[in-house]
Design a protein around this motif. Structure first.
Motif, PDB file in Angstrom:
ATOM      1  N   LEU A  22       0.843  -1.202   0.000  1.00  0.00           N
ATOM      2  CA  LEU A  22       0.000   0.000   0.000  1.00  0.00           C
ATOM      3  C   LEU A  22       0.877   1.251   0.000  1.00  0.00           C
ATOM      4  CD1 LEU A  22      -2.736   1.490   0.341  1.00  0.00           C
ATOM      5  CD2 LEU A  22      -2.447   1.207   2.818  1.00  0.00           C
ATOM      6  N   LEU A  23       1.891   1.274   0.857  1.00  0.00           N
ATOM      7  CA  LEU A  23       2.801   2.419   0.890  1.00  0.00           C
ATOM      8  C   LEU A  23       3.530   2.594  -0.443  1.00  0.00           C
ATOM      9  CD1 LEU A  23       4.466   2.115   4.436  1.00  0.00           C
ATOM     10  CD2 LEU A  23       2.658   3.685   3.719  1.00  0.00           C
ATOM     11  N   GLN A  24       3.924   1.471  -1.040  1.00  0.00           N
ATOM     12  CA  GLN A  24       4.635   1.537  -2.324  1.00  0.00           C
ATOM     13  C   GLN A  24       3.760   2.151  -3.406  1.00  0.00           C
ATOM     14  OE1 GLN A  24       6.296  -2.211  -3.549  1.00  0.00           O
ATOM     15  NE2 GLN A  24       6.822  -1.486  -5.604  1.00  0.00           N
ATOM     16  N   ARG A  25       2.500   1.769  -3.463  1.00  0.00           N
ATOM     17  CA  ARG A  25       1.593   2.330  -4.471  1.00  0.00           C
ATOM     18  C   ARG A  25       1.360   3.821  -4.225  1.00  0.00           C
ATOM     19  NH1 ARG A  25      -0.943  -2.664  -3.528  1.00  0.00           N
ATOM     20  NH2 ARG A  25      -2.483  -1.689  -2.145  1.00  0.00           N
ATOM     21  N   MET A  26       1.301   4.222  -2.954  1.00  0.00           N
ATOM     22  CA  MET A  26       1.119   5.643  -2.659  1.00  0.00           C
ATOM     23  C   MET A  26       2.336   6.446  -3.122  1.00  0.00           C
ATOM     24  SD  MET A  26      -0.734   5.421   1.098  1.00  0.00           S
ATOM     25  CE  MET A  26      -1.179   7.150   1.235  1.00  0.00           C
ATOM     26  N   GLU A  27       3.520   5.887  -2.940  1.00  0.00           N
ATOM     27  CA  GLU A  27       4.734   6.559  -3.407  1.00  0.00           C
ATOM     28  C   GLU A  27       4.764   6.620  -4.931  1.00  0.00           C
ATOM     29  OE1 GLU A  27       6.862   8.093  -1.643  1.00  0.00           O
ATOM     30  OE2 GLU A  27       6.593   7.332   0.406  1.00  0.00           O
ATOM     31  N   GLU A  28       4.410   5.530  -5.587  1.00  0.00           N
ATOM     32  CA  GLU A  28       4.416   5.485  -7.053  1.00  0.00           C
ATOM     33  C   GLU A  28       3.438   6.487  -7.645  1.00  0.00           C
ATOM     34  OE1 GLU A  28       3.504   1.440  -7.833  1.00  0.00           O
ATOM     35  OE2 GLU A  28       5.577   0.717  -7.530  1.00  0.00           O
ATOM     36  N   GLN A  29       2.298   6.693  -6.986  1.00  0.00           N
ATOM     37  CA  GLN A  29       1.285   7.634  -7.484  1.00  0.00           C
ATOM     38  C   GLN A  29       1.545   9.063  -6.979  1.00  0.00           C
ATOM     39  OE1 GLN A  29      -1.141   6.815  -9.728  1.00  0.00           O
ATOM     40  NE2 GLN A  29      -0.073   4.833  -9.791  1.00  0.00           N
ATOM     41  N   ARG A  30       2.665   9.244  -6.297  1.00  0.00           N
ATOM     42  CA  ARG A  30       3.073  10.551  -5.777  1.00  0.00           C
ATOM     43  C   ARG A  30       1.998  11.193  -4.896  1.00  0.00           C
ATOM     44  NH1 ARG A  30       6.288  13.317 -10.927  1.00  0.00           N
ATOM     45  NH2 ARG A  30       7.819  11.611 -11.173  1.00  0.00           N
ATOM     46  N   VAL A  31       1.407  10.342  -4.070  1.00  0.00           N
ATOM     47  CA  VAL A  31       0.405  10.831  -3.122  1.00  0.00           C
ATOM     48  C   VAL A  31       1.127  11.506  -1.953  1.00  0.00           C
ATOM     49  CG1 VAL A  31      -1.438  10.160  -1.530  1.00  0.00           C
ATOM     50  CG2 VAL A  31      -1.208   9.004  -3.747  1.00  0.00           C
ATOM     51  N   ARG A  32       0.704  12.710  -1.658  1.00  0.00           N
ATOM     52  CA  ARG A  32       1.286  13.413  -0.517  1.00  0.00           C
ATOM     53  C   ARG A  32       0.502  13.028   0.738  1.00  0.00           C
ATOM     54  NH1 ARG A  32       1.819  19.640  -1.307  1.00  0.00           N
ATOM     55  NH2 ARG A  32       2.891  19.306   0.685  1.00  0.00           N
ATOM     56  N   PHE A  33       1.195  12.409   1.693  1.00  0.00           N
ATOM     57  CA  PHE A  33       0.491  11.909   2.874  1.00  0.00           C
ATOM     58  C   PHE A  33       1.391  11.964   4.098  1.00  0.00           C
ATOM     59  CE2 PHE A  33       2.772   8.219   1.302  1.00  0.00           C
ATOM     60  CZ  PHE A  33       3.207   7.582   2.448  1.00  0.00           C
ATOM     61  N   GLU A  34       0.725  11.877   5.242  1.00  0.00           N
ATOM     62  CA  GLU A  34       1.420  11.724   6.513  1.00  0.00           C
ATOM     63  C   GLU A  34       0.795  10.546   7.248  1.00  0.00           C
ATOM     64  OE1 GLU A  34       2.799  14.319  10.448  1.00  0.00           O
ATOM     65  OE2 GLU A  34       1.451  15.199   8.959  1.00  0.00           O
ATOM     66  N   TYR A  35       1.639   9.594   7.670  1.00  0.00           N
ATOM     67  CA  TYR A  35       1.162   8.405   8.364  1.00  0.00           C
ATOM     68  C   TYR A  35       0.948   8.744   9.838  1.00  0.00           C
ATOM     69  CZ  TYR A  35       1.056   3.513   9.930  1.00  0.00           C
ATOM     70  OH  TYR A  35       0.703   2.303  10.478  1.00  0.00           O
ATOM     71  N   LEU A  36      -0.233   8.387  10.382  1.00  0.00           N
ATOM     72  CA  LEU A  36      -0.614   8.842  11.715  1.00  0.00           C
ATOM     73  C   LEU A  36      -0.464   7.796  12.814  1.00  0.00           C
ATOM     74  CD1 LEU A  36      -3.855  10.870  10.858  1.00  0.00           C
ATOM     75  CD2 LEU A  36      -1.506  11.693  11.073  1.00  0.00           C
TER      76      LEU A  36
END
Length: 434
Positions: free
Chosen positions: A409-423
């Protein structure tokens, strides 16, 4: 993911010095006989599921089936019976997060005595209602303070003003001896030696009485206490050699969450317990759900502590006879969602993110199509659109089918350049937002 339990091995100290209290065998046996007409002789059952899971003979002492659904009636009733007639007439006062209050209330109603019960404001509604049920017209309930310790202070002030008799939930000889009666039953019910006795620790009354009886009657038994990780007052005290007051505690496991254990119970537990374990609150929640699903047993958080500690002892207990004490079953059904949430967070199945979405049509749809896995599920979504910005933050909770899916899941978020903060790993921010 946190460890299932933190293990602290203890070295038994010498016998108590002159003048300090220590439970005597004859007093414990007398208390057990005195209580026979009042308490249930609760079952000691072998858990087939747990025994197979750990390769051991695991027995459960079911104090959740006690007359007030916890062992606390033992100590409360024994203490009240020890009072003089004059002391009883002047009134009974106690402070409790719930189970001790129920025991005192039941005893007062049974004996026709006036009681006043002080309980912390966050006490689950189910426990407050149970106190009213058991106490009937004999008991007045006062909700004060945020923790047991604050309720305890107010109860002591009231008690002195009214010249009433205070029934301490754990740090009293007669209470300790009453709780020890559960040990008399265990050794009488089991026709084989107990290799390990695992017990929950809150203020230490149960652990003090139970360990003292086992020390006298079954000296080869390894005695292990278990505390919540967020309220490890006994572990901290034993580790430092002095009774410590914790500055802050997590009150979720309300039946075992105290900032400071008893002075008497600290000394007894320091002498008797070979190990103290601390278990994360999330692990306790997972254990509660496991007990319900596999054993059809409903327990409160404190009631699951001894079983929640088994993972950290799995190598030690293999092939041995183990008794786990289920201390109570007063769980509020309204807490089910919180219990499930804490369990999933602990198990790595629930993850929260603060995501900055571009404020354009299709941004969320792209996230759902390109980031979420086929078995992932959004269970929480809060979106805040800012008119003066091209981006808007969204709080998203994602439930996974298995914890191994998290890295992909984290890898796909990085690949799609999603800006996020893990809580999940930011507890202060997490508690504020979620």
């Amino acid at each position: 993911m946190p460890e299932a339990a933190k293990n602290s091995s203890l070295t038994a100290t010498s016998l108590p010095t002159a003048g300090t209290y220590y439970p005597q065998l004859e007093d414990i046996i007398a208390a057990e006989k005195r209580l026979r007409s009042v308490v249930n002789r609760t079952p000691l059952i072998r858990s087939q599921n747990l025994s197979e899971q750990y390769g051991a003979n695991i027995y459960l002492k079911r104090e959740d089936q006690q007359v007030v659904r916890s062992y606390k009636i033992r100590g409360a009733y024994n203490k009240i019976l020890s009072l003089s007639t004059q002391q009883q007439r002047q009134g009974i006062v106690c402070a409790s997060a719930g189970n001790h209050a129920q025991g005192v209330a039941y005893a007062c109603a049974l004996l026709g005595l006036k009681g006043t019960v002080f309980m912390p404001v966050p006490t689950p509604a189910q426990k407050v209602q149970q106190v009213r049920k058991y106490g009937k017209d004999a008991v007045d309930i006062r909700l004060v303070g945020d923790t047991f310790d604050e309720a305890y202070h107010q109860a002591k002030v009231f008690c002195e003003a009214q010249q009433a008799s205070f029934v301490h939930p754990f740090d009293d000889p007669k209470v300790i001896e009453g709780q020890a009666s559960v040990g008399v039953e265990i050794l009488d019910q089991l026709d084989q030696p107990v290799d390990l006795m695992i017990m929950p620790v809150g203020g230490g009354g149960l652990a003090s009485g139970l360990s003292a009886y086992f020390k006298a009657q079954s000296p080869t038994t390894q005695l292990i206490g278990v505390e919540p990780e967020g309220a490890a007052s006994m572990s901290s005290s034993i580790a430092t050699g002095n009774n410590q007051t914790l500055a802050e505690i997590d009150t979720f496991i309300d039946g075992a969450a105290v900032q400071r254990v008893g002075e008497k119970t600290f000394e007894i537990c320091r002498q008797n317990l070979q190990q103290m374990l601390t278990v994360p609150e999330g692990k306790v929640c997972s254990t509660m759900l496991q007990l319900y699903n596999q054993e059809a047993i409903v327990v409160e958080p404190a009631g699951a502590l001894s079983i929640a500690a088994l993972d950290s002892l799995k190598e030690e207990i293999r092939g041995r006879t183990v008794v786990c004490l289920i201390s109570g079953g007063n769980n509020d059904i309204h807490r089910t969602e919180e219990i499930k949430e804490r369990a999933m967070l602990y198990e790595g199945l629930k993850h929260y993110f603060m995501v900055n979405f571009p404020q354009r049509a299709g941004a969320l749809q792209e996230f759902l199509a390109n980031v979420l896995g086929p078995e992932d599920d959004i269970t929480h979504f809060e979106y805040s659109k800012k008119s003066n910005s091209s981006k808007g933050p969204a709080l998203i909770g994602i439930e996974l089918n298995k914890k191994e899916d998290f890295q992909s899941l984290l890898q796909r978020m990085e690949e799609q350049r999603v800006r996020f903060e893990y809580l999940n790993d930011k507890p202060d921010l997490f508690r504020f937002l979620v």
